[in-house]
Design a protein around this motif. Structure first.
Motif, PDB file in Angstrom:
ATOM      1  N   ILE A   1     -39.590 -53.322  -3.942  1.00  0.00           N
ATOM      2  CA  ILE A   1     -38.612 -53.283  -2.838  1.00  0.00           C
ATOM      3  C   ILE A   1     -38.248 -51.855  -2.470  1.00  0.00           C
ATOM      4  O   ILE A   1     -38.132 -51.510  -1.283  1.00  0.00           O
ATOM      5  N   LYS A   2     -38.058 -51.002  -3.424  1.00  0.00           N
ATOM      6  CA  LYS A   2     -37.645 -49.621  -3.156  1.00  0.00           C
ATOM      7  C   LYS A   2     -38.681 -48.887  -2.314  1.00  0.00           C
ATOM      8  O   LYS A   2     -38.351 -48.219  -1.327  1.00  0.00           O
ATOM      9  N   GLU A   3     -39.966 -49.022  -2.711  1.00  0.00           N
ATOM     10  CA  GLU A   3     -41.024 -48.334  -1.970  1.00  0.00           C
ATOM     11  C   GLU A   3     -41.192 -48.933  -0.580  1.00  0.00           C
ATOM     12  O   GLU A   3     -41.452 -48.225   0.396  1.00  0.00           O
ATOM     13  N   LEU A   4     -40.987 -50.263  -0.448  1.00  0.00           N
ATOM     14  CA  LEU A   4     -41.092 -50.910   0.875  1.00  0.00           C
ATOM     15  C   LEU A   4     -40.020 -50.392   1.826  1.00  0.00           C
ATOM     16  O   LEU A   4     -40.271 -50.183   3.015  1.00  0.00           O
ATOM     17  N   LYS A   5     -38.793 -50.189   1.333  1.00  0.00           N
ATOM     18  CA  LYS A   5     -37.710 -49.662   2.180  1.00  0.00           C
ATOM     19  C   LYS A   5     -38.036 -48.256   2.681  1.00  0.00           C
ATOM     20  O   LYS A   5     -37.778 -47.906   3.846  1.00  0.00           O
ATOM     21  N   ILE A   6     -38.600 -47.433   1.772  1.00  0.00           N
ATOM     22  CA  ILE A   6     -38.985 -46.072   2.171  1.00  0.00           C
ATOM     23  C   ILE A   6     -40.056 -46.127   3.265  1.00  0.00           C
ATOM     24  O   ILE A   6     -40.017 -45.399   4.260  1.00  0.00           O
ATOM     25  N   LEU A   7     -41.040 -47.063   3.055  1.00  0.00           N
ATOM     26  CA  LEU A   7     -42.106 -47.191   4.045  1.00  0.00           C
ATOM     27  C   LEU A   7     -41.568 -47.684   5.386  1.00  0.00           C
ATOM     28  O   LEU A   7     -42.032 -47.263   6.456  1.00  0.00           O
ATOM     29  N   GLU A   8     -40.597 -48.588   5.359  1.00  0.00           N
ATOM     30  CA  GLU A   8     -40.022 -49.083   6.618  1.00  0.00           C
ATOM     31  C   GLU A   8     -39.304 -47.971   7.374  1.00  0.00           C
ATOM     32  O   GLU A   8     -39.419 -47.867   8.603  1.00  0.00           O
ATOM     33  N   ARG A   9     -38.549 -47.145   6.656  1.00  0.00           N
ATOM     34  CA  ARG A   9     -37.874 -46.011   7.321  1.00  0.00           C
ATOM     35  C   ARG A   9     -38.901 -45.032   7.891  1.00  0.00           C
ATOM     36  O   ARG A   9     -38.746 -44.527   8.999  1.00  0.00           O
ATOM     37  N   THR A  10     -39.954 -44.781   7.073  1.00  0.00           N
ATOM     38  CA  THR A  10     -41.011 -43.878   7.550  1.00  0.00           C
ATOM     39  C   THR A  10     -41.696 -44.443   8.792  1.00  0.00           C
ATOM     40  O   THR A  10     -41.999 -43.718   9.744  1.00  0.00           O
ATOM     41  N   GLU A  11     -41.922 -45.780   8.778  1.00  0.00           N
ATOM     42  CA  GLU A  11     -42.565 -46.418   9.940  1.00  0.00           C
ATOM     43  C   GLU A  11     -41.688 -46.276  11.199  1.00  0.00           C
ATOM     44  O   GLU A  11     -42.194 -46.039  12.296  1.00  0.00           O
ATOM     45  N   GLY A  12     -40.366 -46.394  11.027  1.00  0.00           N
ATOM     46  CA  GLY A  12     -39.447 -46.226  12.170  1.00  0.00           C
ATOM     47  C   GLY A  12     -39.505 -44.818  12.738  1.00  0.00           C
ATOM     48  O   GLY A  12     -39.526 -44.621  13.970  1.00  0.00           O
ATOM     49  N   ILE A  13     -39.539 -43.814  11.820  1.00  0.00           N
ATOM     50  CA  ILE A  13     -39.622 -42.416  12.262  1.00  0.00           C
ATOM     51  C   ILE A  13     -40.938 -42.168  12.988  1.00  0.00           C
ATOM     52  O   ILE A  13     -40.986 -41.490  14.031  1.00  0.00           O
ATOM     53  N   LEU A  14     -42.028 -42.734  12.450  1.00  0.00           N
ATOM     54  CA  LEU A  14     -43.344 -42.574  13.065  1.00  0.00           C
ATOM     55  C   LEU A  14     -43.373 -43.198  14.462  1.00  0.00           C
ATOM     56  O   LEU A  14     -43.894 -42.607  15.419  1.00  0.00           O
ATOM     57  N   ALA A  15     -42.800 -44.392  14.600  1.00  0.00           N
ATOM     58  CA  ALA A  15     -42.757 -45.060  15.911  1.00  0.00           C
ATOM     59  C   ALA A  15     -41.923 -44.265  16.909  1.00  0.00           C
ATOM     60  O   ALA A  15     -42.276 -44.142  18.090  1.00  0.00           O
ATOM     61  N   GLU A  16     -40.798 -43.716  16.421  1.00  0.00           N
ATOM     62  CA  GLU A  16     -39.939 -42.913  17.305  1.00  0.00           C
ATOM     63  C   GLU A  16     -40.677 -41.662  17.788  1.00  0.00           C
ATOM     64  O   GLU A  16     -40.593 -41.294  18.974  1.00  0.00           O
ATOM     65  N   ALA A  17     -41.442 -41.017  16.869  1.00  0.00           N
ATOM     66  CA  ALA A  17     -42.198 -39.826  17.247  1.00  0.00           C
ATOM     67  C   ALA A  17     -43.257 -40.164  18.288  1.00  0.00           C
ATOM     68  O   ALA A  17     -43.451 -39.446  19.268  1.00  0.00           O
ATOM     69  N   TYR A  18     -43.933 -41.319  18.070  1.00  0.00           N
ATOM     70  CA  TYR A  18     -44.967 -41.733  19.032  1.00  0.00           C
ATOM     71  C   TYR A  18     -44.366 -41.997  20.415  1.00  0.00           C
ATOM     72  O   TYR A  18     -44.911 -41.581  21.441  1.00  0.00           O
ATOM     73  N   ASN A  19     -43.223 -42.684  20.423  1.00  0.00           N
ATOM     74  CA  ASN A  19     -42.565 -42.999  21.713  1.00  0.00           C
ATOM     75  C   ASN A  19     -42.109 -41.726  22.429  1.00  0.00           C
ATOM     76  O   ASN A  19     -42.189 -41.625  23.651  1.00  0.00           O
ATOM     77  N   LYS A  20     -41.592 -40.746  21.644  1.00  0.00           N
ATOM     78  CA  LYS A  20     -41.152 -39.492  22.263  1.00  0.00           C
ATOM     79  C   LYS A  20     -42.323 -38.738  22.882  1.00  0.00           C
ATOM     80  O   LYS A  20     -42.221 -38.218  23.994  1.00  0.00           O
ATOM     81  N   VAL A  21     -43.446 -38.695  22.162  1.00  0.00           N
ATOM     82  CA  VAL A  21     -44.637 -38.020  22.688  1.00  0.00           C
ATOM     83  C   VAL A  21     -45.117 -38.719  23.949  1.00  0.00           C
ATOM     84  O   VAL A  21     -45.462 -38.095  24.961  1.00  0.00           O
ATOM     85  N   ARG A  22     -45.102 -40.056  23.915  1.00  0.00           N
ATOM     86  CA  ARG A  22     -45.557 -40.841  25.077  1.00  0.00           C
ATOM     87  C   ARG A  22     -44.641 -40.597  26.290  1.00  0.00           C
ATOM     88  O   ARG A  22     -45.119 -40.415  27.422  1.00  0.00           O
ATOM     89  N   THR A  23     -43.312 -40.568  26.024  1.00  0.00           N
ATOM     90  CA  THR A  23     -42.365 -40.334  27.124  1.00  0.00           C
ATOM     91  C   THR A  23     -42.529 -38.938  27.714  1.00  0.00           C
ATOM     92  O   THR A  23     -42.509 -38.748  28.932  1.00  0.00           O
ATOM     93  N   MET A  24     -42.700 -37.941  26.812  1.00  0.00           N
ATOM     94  CA  MET A  24     -42.890 -36.559  27.282  1.00  0.00           C
ATOM     95  C   MET A  24     -44.169 -36.453  28.121  1.00  0.00           C
ATOM     96  O   MET A  24     -44.193 -35.767  29.156  1.00  0.00           O
ATOM     97  N   ALA A  25     -45.213 -37.134  27.699  1.00  0.00           N
ATOM     98  CA  ALA A  25     -46.469 -37.078  28.449  1.00  0.00           C
ATOM     99  C   ALA A  25     -46.310 -37.674  29.834  1.00  0.00           C
ATOM    100  O   ALA A  25     -46.740 -37.115  30.836  1.00  0.00           O
ATOM    101  N   HIS A  26     -45.662 -38.845  29.896  1.00  0.00           N
ATOM    102  CA  HIS A  26     -45.458 -39.497  31.201  1.00  0.00           C
ATOM    103  C   HIS A  26     -44.541 -38.678  32.104  1.00  0.00           C
ATOM    104  O   HIS A  26     -44.759 -38.584  33.313  1.00  0.00           O
TER     105      HIS A  26
END
Length: 445
Positions: A277-302
């Protein structure tokens, strides 16, 4: 559209709302407009004066001498239109007592010209002539000090000439030499005549030289302004190319890299045991940060790829930009436009879009606002852009505009002024910010 009654209805509605929120400045504007409406279109001069006087009282309290002066003249003109000439003169003279800080000479010239016409209607030609003279004095390019010196010199010469004439007459009377009287008198007249002709010729040459100097100076200023605008247009065009290149790099390189990273991350996540459970929570937070970074790059590009010259029109591009910012659910952008049913130059269209984009970027970066409104209008051959936010605000007078780069406030202000436009910022700490830009529309050649 010449629908004057409907116009009056909305003026009165706006006036009630302004009085409710105690917007003194707007109350003055609305009363002045209602005065013009009644005077010009309804031909009801009594009603016009009612609104003019209310507006005049307000601008006197606001210490706006220019508008108070104009409205006071409007009241006088209203009396003149009804042929109440004495009342018109009283109000023109009230306007004359208002001290003007700017544009004093031209305003006085117009006022005295109006007074002259009223006196002419009364057949009071003496006063009509006096005010025509006063109007021409203000029209003259000679400074007041030079006029005073010239008048004083003429008066001195006149007094000296009179004294000489008296002495000559006394001598002639004593000696009874009539021939000498005529000779001296003729010489005196000729000297004044030739002196007057010489003075007029010298004055004319000086005025012509000054006029030519001003024309040449204006040509130089116009040429410099044209060169500055060309340089600014070239800079904006270069920025447009650079924005597209950055957008392509963001989308093609960094965007694809982040997408690949997310794919590998998803593969790795599937291998993690659900019991950890502990490692899964870390991965979920990391996945959220990764998705946010992708969305920001996509928005900046558009955002950087947006172009009002090749893809869509100005209105659609701003609407798209507002929608993309609002979709992030952090800042809501409301966009209202009016009057863009005629084409405008492509360079100006791009400039208006990039101004809007830069100002919105500043709001997102610094203002911490959750509500933004964009009001874009084209009316009477003038583009008006108002962007207002409810953010933290700033002290505009302490802001060093020269420190901004590219399309910052400094560049926006400079380009707007090159287009003979107006750029103003109203902001205070904790009270949000309003940016107002007005640009005259020049027809394409």
């Amino acid at each position: 559209q010449k629908k004057y009654k409907i116009a009056k209805k909305y003026y009165l509605k706006a006036l009630r709302l302004s009085e409710k929120i105690k917007d003194t400045k707007n109350i003055g504007i609305l009363n002045a407009n209602l005065g013009v409406l009644h005077a010009t279109y309804f031909k009801k001069q009594d009603s016009a004066r009612y609104y003019y006087k209310k507006a005049s009282d307000i601008y006197r309290k606001l210490k706006n001498d220019r508008i108070e002066f104009a409205i006071t003249q409007n009241i006088a003109v209203s009396y003149k239109n009804e042929k109440k000439l004495d009342s018109a003169i009283v109000w023109f003279k009230k306007a004359d007592k208002i001290f003007l800080k700017k544009n004093r000479k031209n305003s006085k010239r117009i006022l005295y010209n109006n007074l002259s016409k009223v006196y002419k209607q009364k057949k009071d030609y003496k006063n009509a002539y006096e005010y025509v003279v006063l109007s021409n004095v203000y029209k003259d390019s000679v400074s007041e000090e030079e006029q005073v010196l010239a008048i004083s010199d003429i008066q001195t010469k006149y007094r000296v000439a009179e004294k000489e004439k008296e002495n000559l007459i006394l001598k002639v009377q004593k000696r009874k030499q009539l021939l000498l009287i005529y000779g001296v008198f003729i010489a005196f007249i000729l000297s004044i005549l030739f002196g007057s002709l010489a003075y007029r010729d010298l004055k004319r040459k000086r005025e012509l030289a000054e006029k030519n100097r001003k024309i040449e100076h204006q040509k130089v200023i116009s040429l410099v302004k044209d060169q500055e605008i060309l340089a600014m247009d070239a800079m904006i065009e270069g920025q447009e190319i650079e924005r597209k290149r950055i957008a392509e790099d963001l989308h093609d390189n960094l965007g694809s890299t982040l997408a690949t990273l997310k794919m590998h991350f998803d593969t790795y996540k599937m291998k993690i045991s659900e019991n950890n459970i502990k490692e899964l929570k870390i991965l979920e937070r990391t996945e959220g940060i990764l998705a946010e970074a992708y969305n920001k790059v996509r928005t900046m590009a558009h955002t950087n790829r947006a172009s009002v010259l090749t893809d869509h029109g100005l209105i659609e591009s701003i609407q798209s930009l507002a929608s993309k910012i609002s979709s992030a659910k952090k800042t809501t952008v409301d966009f209202v436009h009016f009057g863009f049913d005629i084409p405008i130059p492509n360079t100006l269209e791009l400039f208006v879009f990039r101004m809007t984009q830069e100002l919105l970027t500043n709001i997102i970066k610094h203002a911490n606002a959750n509500q933004v409104s964009i009001d874009l209008n084209l009316f009477d051959d003038q583009i008006s852009l108002i962007i207002e936010d409810n953010g933290v605000g700033f002290d505009f007078f302490k802001l060093n505009l020269n420190s901004d780069s590219r399309m910052g406030l400094s560049s926006i202000k400079s380009r707007v002024e090159k287009e003979n436009g107006i750029f103003s910022v109203d902001s205070r700490i904790g009270g949000g910010t309003t940016v107002i830009i007005e640009i005259p529309l020049k027809p394409e050649i």
